[in-house]
Design an enzyme around this catalytic site. Structure first.
Site, PDB file in Angstrom:
ATOM      1  CG  HIS A  91      -2.051  -0.817   1.292  1.00 62.39           C
ATOM      2  ND1 HIS A  91      -1.979  -2.177   1.156  1.00 62.39           N
ATOM      3  CD2 HIS A  91      -3.371  -0.519   1.467  1.00 62.39           C
ATOM      4  CE1 HIS A  91      -3.200  -2.690   1.246  1.00 62.39           C
ATOM      5  NE2 HIS A  91      -4.065  -1.709   1.433  1.00 62.39           N
ATOM      6  CG  HIS A 148      -4.436   2.447  -2.338  1.00 58.65           C
ATOM      7  ND1 HIS A 148      -5.708   2.170  -2.788  1.00 58.65           N
ATOM      8  CD2 HIS A 148      -4.301   1.777  -1.153  1.00 58.65           C
ATOM      9  CE1 HIS A 148      -6.319   1.393  -1.924  1.00 58.65           C
ATOM     10  NE2 HIS A 148      -5.493   1.126  -0.928  1.00 58.65           N
TER      11      HIS A 148
END
Length: 364
Positions: A183, A215
């Site tokens: 992430h 992301h």
């Protein structure tokens, strides 16, 4: 890569008489089933101003659940399967406090839906890897208890130690022979710099094609002077990126990534958890959101969003039967009512039929 086979009627205001729209199976490339309240009572959520507050709310919510991880995860996975999702990559929390229970719960839920739904589990240090002592050891143990990949989170923004965090993540991957999915919420040049460092380490470790940055919000800012350079480094390292088109989060532009040769897959992220009241578990819905958020207009642009939720996700997860365009007789396929794949992305129907390896998916 060509788009999945579709059907078209001569006029858009008349129903097709050529049969269903045939499409590739759907893949959720980024989801958190252990956090979800799916199948339970409505859950009110506390406001959060930054990532640290979201994480604190998350931990408090998990402590308060009365239903098991397996029960909640199974409810969400079963619903996703009914919506045409045939594979997913689940990011599952591990920490010194939670131990292995979330990994074990999601693996048990996934096993109940095999072989129809393939689930890869990422051992995810949501609450810190370096800053939460003992988590690295639990991460290593998780890889022998049902987890498939090594996770990571914001080496700078959360951990404050880029080199130390990446040393730990790449070290775990090297010792276990596993892939990485990390992430990265940090934006701006600090986020881009971390992505370039991940690319350098990927190349140095010979892990091209085996590292994903989830992301990657920094890649959504077209004003950043070093964006193009960073995208080129990602492509050179064969790094995948995932986006989720969730809420007001930055969303990556499929067209821009395609121009730089960067591989993109689509996920749901959180579904009805402490982070968000939204989400349905349907990747048709998520393809619709990606198209809406990125201003997709043409059929090709709409079909590109479906591809991010299907074929490209299949390539990321390494699932051959969901990695290529389908034909009408493909043994693994979805069938939708409608005239074209572009229309499916806009209208968001549920699939009328789903097959995997020539067998109808049950529960539909």
């Amino acid at each position: 890569m060509s788009a999945p086979v579709t059907t078209h009627s001569p006029r858009a205001d008349q129903p097709s008489d050529h049969g269903p729209v045939v499409a590739a199976g759907l893949v959720d490339a980024h989801i958190h089933p252990d956090k979800s309240s799916w199948g339970g009572a409505w859950m009110s959520r506390a406001a959060a101003a930054d990532l640290s507050e979201f994480i604190a709310n998350d931990l408090a919510t998990q402590r308060g659940y009365t239903r098991s991880v397996e029960e909640r995860a199974h409810a969400l996975l079963q619903s996703a399967l009914a919506s045409g999702t045939l594979a997913m990559r689940a990011h599952v929390d591990v920490s010194s406090e939670l131990g292995l229970r979330n990994v074990e719960g999601v693996r048990a839920a996934a096993d109940r839906l095999a072989p129809w739904l393939t689930v890869q589990i990422v051992a995810f240090p949501q609450f810190g890897l370096l800053t939460n002592p003992g988590t690295e050891a639990v991460m290593a143990a998780a890889l022998g208890a049902g987890a498939d990949l090594v996770g990571g989170i914001d080496p700078l923004g959360l951990e404050g130690d880029v080199a130390g965090h990446l040393d730990a993540v790449f070290g775990l991957a090297a010792r276990s022979g596993r892939d990485i999915d990390l992430h990265l919420h940090d934006g701006g040049e600090p986020g881009l710099a971390q992505i370039r460092e991940i690319a350098e380490r990927t190349l140095a470790a010979g892990m091209q094609g085996r590292v994903t940055v989830s992301h990657a919000f920094a890649l959504a800012d077209a004003s950043e002077p070093r964006l193009g350079e960073t995208l080129d480094r990602i492509a050179e390292a064969g790094i995948w990126v995932t986006t989720c088109a969730l809420g007001d989060d930055p969303v990556l532009d499929p067209g821009l990534l395609d121009r730089h040769g960067v591989q993109l897959a689509l996920g749901s992220d959180g579904v009805r958890d402490s982070w968000t009241p939204f989400g349905t578990g349907s990747m048709v819905d998520r393809a619709h959101l990606l198209a809406y958020r990125t201003g997709a207009m043409t059929d090709a642009e709409l079909e590109r969003c479906y591809r991010a939720a299907s074929i490209d996700g299949g390539r990321l997860l390494g699932i051959p039967e969901i990695s290529l365009p389908v034909q009408r007789d493909s043994p693994t396929r979805l069938e939708f009512p409608g005239e074209s794949l572009a229309q499916i992305v806009v209208d968001r129907p549920a699939p009328a039929a789903a097959l995997r390896d020539g067998r109808p998916v049950p529960g539909r």
